[in-house]
Design a protein around this motif. Structure first.
Motif, PDB file in Angstrom:
ATOM      1  N   THR A 286       0.863  -6.962 -13.975  1.00 37.82           N
ATOM      2  CA  THR A 286       1.110  -6.943 -12.539  1.00 37.82           C
ATOM      3  C   THR A 286       0.836  -5.526 -11.991  1.00 37.82           C
ATOM      4  O   THR A 286       1.249  -4.535 -12.583  1.00 37.82           O
ATOM      5  N   GLN A 287       0.171  -5.480 -10.850  1.00 37.74           N
ATOM      6  CA  GLN A 287      -0.109  -4.214 -10.160  1.00 37.74           C
ATOM      7  C   GLN A 287       0.308  -4.357  -8.704  1.00 37.74           C
ATOM      8  O   GLN A 287       0.001  -5.358  -8.053  1.00 37.74           O
ATOM      9  N   VAL A 288       1.009  -3.321  -8.172  1.00 40.01           N
ATOM     10  CA  VAL A 288       1.523  -3.370  -6.803  1.00 40.01           C
ATOM     11  C   VAL A 288       0.995  -2.161  -6.035  1.00 40.01           C
ATOM     12  O   VAL A 288       1.096  -1.016  -6.499  1.00 40.01           O
ATOM     13  N   ASN A 289       0.452  -2.409  -4.842  1.00 40.40           N
ATOM     14  CA  ASN A 289       0.005  -1.361  -3.917  1.00 40.40           C
ATOM     15  C   ASN A 289       0.757  -1.539  -2.599  1.00 40.40           C
ATOM     16  O   ASN A 289       1.041  -2.675  -2.179  1.00 40.40           O
ATOM     17  N   VAL A 290       1.026  -0.402  -1.947  1.00 38.79           N
ATOM     18  CA  VAL A 290       1.870  -0.423  -0.745  1.00 38.79           C
ATOM     19  C   VAL A 290       1.148   0.279   0.399  1.00 38.79           C
ATOM     20  O   VAL A 290       0.430   1.272   0.202  1.00 38.79           O
ATOM     21  N   GLY A 291       1.392  -0.230   1.590  1.00 39.54           N
ATOM     22  CA  GLY A 291       0.901   0.405   2.811  1.00 39.54           C
ATOM     23  C   GLY A 291       1.737  -0.062   3.988  1.00 39.54           C
ATOM     24  O   GLY A 291       2.726  -0.797   3.830  1.00 39.54           O
ATOM     25  N   VAL A 292       1.346   0.351   5.181  1.00 39.52           N
ATOM     26  CA  VAL A 292       2.037  -0.067   6.401  1.00 39.52           C
ATOM     27  C   VAL A 292       0.995  -0.438   7.435  1.00 39.52           C
ATOM     28  O   VAL A 292      -0.167  -0.010   7.369  1.00 39.52           O
ATOM     29  N   ASN A 293       1.442  -1.258   8.377  1.00 44.09           N
ATOM     30  CA  ASN A 293       0.614  -1.651   9.512  1.00 44.09           C
ATOM     31  C   ASN A 293      -0.709  -2.274   9.083  1.00 44.09           C
ATOM     32  O   ASN A 293      -1.767  -2.026   9.675  1.00 44.09           O
ATOM     33  N   GLY A 294      -0.648  -3.096   8.023  1.00 50.31           N
ATOM     34  CA  GLY A 294      -1.815  -3.866   7.608  1.00 50.31           C
ATOM     35  C   GLY A 294      -2.822  -3.109   6.799  1.00 50.31           C
ATOM     36  O   GLY A 294      -3.907  -3.652   6.511  1.00 50.31           O
ATOM     37  N   LYS A 295      -2.541  -1.882   6.375  1.00 45.08           N
ATOM     38  CA  LYS A 295      -3.470  -1.107   5.571  1.00 45.08           C
ATOM     39  C   LYS A 295      -2.760  -0.560   4.342  1.00 45.08           C
ATOM     40  O   LYS A 295      -1.657  -0.019   4.450  1.00 45.08           O
ATOM     41  N   LEU A 296      -3.437  -0.709   3.210  1.00 44.93           N
ATOM     42  CA  LEU A 296      -2.900  -0.144   1.982  1.00 44.93           C
ATOM     43  C   LEU A 296      -3.226   1.347   1.914  1.00 44.93           C
ATOM     44  O   LEU A 296      -4.294   1.784   2.372  1.00 44.93           O
ATOM     45  N   GLU A 297      -2.298   2.096   1.364  1.00 42.78           N
ATOM     46  CA  GLU A 297      -2.500   3.531   1.228  1.00 42.78           C
ATOM     47  C   GLU A 297      -2.912   3.853  -0.205  1.00 42.78           C
ATOM     48  O   GLU A 297      -2.477   3.203  -1.168  1.00 42.78           O
TER      49      GLU A 297
END
Length: 832
Positions: A286-297
């Motif tokens: 499993t790999q998790v990526n995070v962002g805000v407002n519809g865009k991954l950082e």
């Protein structure tokens, strides 16, 4: 702006699109193609909160209502914190045109301007840059969506017996049309065709390469469960179709974390299970990526902002600082206090790999908010006592809160202050989305209250400040109150002085602490008795003290004396109550003009301006003189003469009385007369020149009190504790004129003078003097001691005694403290 209503007519769609709707202004909207959806925003100020969207395709116009959006893959939101109206549309939404992986979307925006409904059109064509995963699951805020690649993949996982039993009914009832059954907790619904499923809010679509299933949250066929302690909503749909002797079944499972998020120790936290459902994601990787407002950082950017992704057992915990970049903050006024909360539109991507190396990509759109957090503003007293200005700092004011008014000791002032208000306010904006204000009010401003502190023996300046702050855009008001004070040394009272024609007027406003000082004229304390004695006009009430000092009364100093006028100076002293030390001095100098005046100074100088126009016979004032004909005027004009001379010179006479000593002189003309004289022996006339004084004279005199004298005569200097009182008197001559030496036989005949003018009244004109300890008024040496004798003898001896007669002959030493009336000096000195 003209507008027309758009009609949903499919046959005229292209014509309607060009003619019936306005294009959305470029500057108020933005449209972007993102990895699995189209993102469009419009400025809230342009659209307003009462805004609606319509999806447009070749079949017509379709209003995007809340229910329709959840079924068809649209998410419309008003975002007041960011000032935007947002629309997110899935590439697999109901009215998207998809050809060879190119997605075309067309929308209308309906807004109300000036009471009229206006439609604006915008569209976008997108080609996703990233390749699709075999299985894509989207957890939007209002729906779940699953898309599968058309290629059939058989799982290597061995099915349980109960699973095979569950598939027996669909297998036996399968028909050529696609049907669907929903399974939950070992149960399954009755099969239904796709059209019937759409009526219940489910959407199934077979596109060029993918099979799509979409459902709103909370459908009757969904169920909730927990995975690793995290609540999850699951919809398990099985789509099947019988083709001859082959039954095709496809499991479409959507599972989304329903964790509401939490707040702890400054972090917003959200949990997702590592495995949402056995049929959705495996536990292989499993790999998790995070962002805000519809865009991954990117990972470095996320770490810099403080985003954290941690795995605890089978749970993925995502933590974001509550004030991290990318969030939205809002102030809220509640129950008289200021609060704030933060909102994050979290965007999370979870990629799972199962044992068959098949990717499942889950995308989460989750809005998280902190609870209400207290956000108090604060004030700080930054007053510098030496500046005598209150400086109050109001800090940590959020950017959506404005200072709109300030109340200073009950006086309301609207921000910004006007320049003439006497106080100032400045604003400073900071990079952390806060600003502060600084209010400055001088101590002597009329709104500042003063009170004498007996405990501190100081003046207490007090300022009560009530700030009115307004939360935007709701325009809700709340208040922040603070009080400041400052202690300053009690300042001595201060007089306001003004000139008048008759003297100088002093005014002082009373203060509660003025009793710490007293007022004096010179060394004497100002009292009603002193004012009456010196002929001052004093008015003292509860509000103020007014002292009118007439010209020529005690306390004046004079300078620049001429016939044109002179300067009069008066000084009022403020002394410490305990030490009598001078704490403040108010000195006022005013110009004065008088026709006649006389000054008798403490150093024994008489300065007099006399009007000689009435003397008979008239003469040139410049040719006038005193009793000593060599003492002429210092200045003269057509009618007046100005003399300045020592009182014991120029032929002055000295008269000693019980309490005073008087120095007297005369201003007169000297003229030569030609008179005829008859000799008695031969009756022969002779013309003899004689000097005859004018029959009229101006008498000037200075009177000094003996109480201020320590020595009456001195050969060195004249000094007195007090100024003398001057008199100017016009009167007939009392002294017979002296004639030249005549032969006894010659009879001198005097010319009869003209009629004398009326005698003018005496004018008393005192002058100011500095204090001294003794007075010396005679140019002679003084006697060693006074000897007892008859008072009358000395009194008669001093009357009409000319000062010139004492030169080189008489020495008197009269001590004023020993004189009671007129004293007789025994004539035992050979010169007496």
């Amino acid at each position: 702006m003209a507008f027309e209503i758009c009609f949903s007519v499919a046959m005229l769609f292209s014509l309607w699109l060009a003619a019936e709707c306005d294009d959305l202004p470029f500057e108020v909207h933005q449209v972007e193609c993102r990895d699995h959806y189209v993102w469009a925003v419009v400025e809230l100020a342009f659209a307003g909160e009462d805004v609606h969207f319509e999806a447009v395709d070749e079949t017509g116009i379709h209003p995007i209502t809340e229910e329709y959006a959840a079924m068809c893959g649209y998410t419309a939101s008003v975002l007041p914190l960011s000032g935007l109206v947002e629309l997110r549309s899935s590439y697999f939404s109901c009215h998207t045109e998809n050809k060879d992986g190119v997605f075309k979307l067309n929308f209308n925006l309906l807004v109300t301007h000036d009471g009229h409904l206006v439609r604006y059109n915008f569209n976008k064509t997108c080609t996703p840059a990233a390749a699709w995963s075999p299985r894509e699951i989207t957890c939007e805020v209002n729906y779940m969506e699953v898309s599968l690649r058309n290629e059939v993949t058989c799982s290597s996982v061995k099915m349980a017996d109960d699973w095979n039993d569950a598939l027996r009914a669909p297998y036996t009832s399968a028909v050529s049309d696609w049907q669907v059954v929903f399974q939950r907790a070992g149960e399954q619904s009755m099969p239904m065709n796709v059209s019937e499923a759409r009526k219940q809010g489910y959407w199934f679509d077979l596109m060029d390469e993918r099979l799509v299933f979409r459902t709103p949250y909370g459908q009757p066929d969904s169920f909730s469960t927990e995975m690793s302690g995290v609540p999850v909503e699951v919809v398990h749909a099985t789509l099947f179709s019988r083709q001859s002797w082959v039954v095709i079944m496809v499991d479409l499972v959507a599972a989304c974390s329903m964790d509401e998020g939490s707040y702890d120790n400054g972090y917003i936290m959200w949990d997702i299970p590592d495995m949402l459902h056995p049929l959705v994601s495996g536990i292989y990787d499993t790999q998790v990526n995070v962002g805000v407002n519809g865009k991954l950082e990117e990972q470095p950017v996320a770490e810099q902002r403080g985003y954290m992704v941690e795995k605890h057992n089978a749970t993925v915990m995502i933590s974001i600082p509550y004030n991290a970049e990318g969030g939205y903050r809002k102030s809220l006024h509640l129950m008289g206090d200021l609060y704030e909360y933060y909102v994050f539109h979290l965007y999370v991507e979870q990629i799972s790999m199962d044992e068959d190396d098949v990717n499942t990509r889950l995308r989460f759109q989750k809005t998280l908010a902190t609870p209400l957090l207290p956000r108090p503003v604060f004030t700080e007293n930054r007053t510098v006592l030496e500046d005598r200005v209150f400086t109050v700092y109001l800090g940590d004011v959020p950017e959506d809160v404005k200072l709109t008014a300030v109340q200073l000791n009950g006086h309301m002032y609207i921000v910004p202050f006007i320049n003439s208000s006497g106080h100032t306010i400045t604003e400073v904006v900071h990079d952390n989305h806060t600003h502060d204000y600084t209010v400055q009010v001088p101590f002597d401003h009329h709104v500042v209250t003063e009170q004498f502190s007996r405990e501190d023996e100081a003046i207490k300046h007090m300022l009560d400040i009530n700030f009115t702050l307004t939360v935007l855009p709701e325009n809700e008001h709340f208040y922040h109150h603070t009080s400041v004070y400052a202690l300053t040394d009690a300042s001595p009272p201060e007089f306001e002085a003004n000139c008048s024609e008759t003297g100088i007027i002093f005014k002082m406003d009373h203060r509660p602490f003025d009793y710490l000082w007293f007022i004096s004229i010179g060394s004497e304390r100002l009292t009603p008795e002193l004012a009456a004695e010196h002929k001052y006009n004093m008015r003292n009430d509860s509000q103020s003290l007014v002292l009118e000092v007439p010209l020529f009364t005690d306390g004046y100093q004079y300078k620049n004396i001429s016939l044109k006028g002179f300067l009069g100076t008066f000084e009022i002293l403020v002394r410490d109550r305990n030490t009598s030390e001078v704490q403040r001095s108010t000195v006022k100098t005013c110009p004065f003009t008088r026709l006649e005046f006389i000054f008798c100074s403490t150093d024994g100088k008489m300065t007099v301006a006399a009007d000689l126009s009435g003397m008979i016979p008239p003469g040139d004032p410049a040719r006038s003189n005193l009793m000593d004909k060599y003492c002429g005027p210092r200045e003269a004009d057509e009618t007046r003469a100005l003399f300045s001379f020592p009182v014991n010179s120029c032929g002055s006479t000295v008269r000693l009385f019980k309490e005073n000593v008087i120095y007297q002189n005369e201003i007169l003309y000297t003229r030569k007369l030609r008179e005829s004289t008859q000799l008695s022996d031969n009756s022969t006339e002779q013309s003899v020149a004689v000097n005859v004084p004018s029959p009229d004279r101006v008498v000037v005199e200075c009177m000094y009190p003996l109480s201020g004298l320590h020595r009456l005569f001195s050969i060195y200097r004249f000094e007195s504790d007090t100024v003398g009182v001057g008199h100017i008197t016009t009167s007939p001559s009392l002294t017979e004129p002296e004639t030249t030496t005549m032969k006894p036989t010659v009879t001198v005949t005097h010319t009869t003078p003209p009629t004398r003018r009326t005698r003018r009244p005496a004018v008393f004109q005192p002058a100011f003097h500095p204090p001294v300890r003794y007075v010396r008024v005679s140019p002679f040496r003084y006697l060693e001691s006074l000897k007892r004798g008859k008072k009358k003898s000395l009194f008669l001896f001093m009357i009409n005694l000319k000062a010139s007669q004492f030169k080189k002959s008489l020495f008197l030493n009269l001590f004023s403290t020993g004189i009671k009336g007129t004293t007789h000096v025994k004539a035992n000195d050979k010169h007496v």
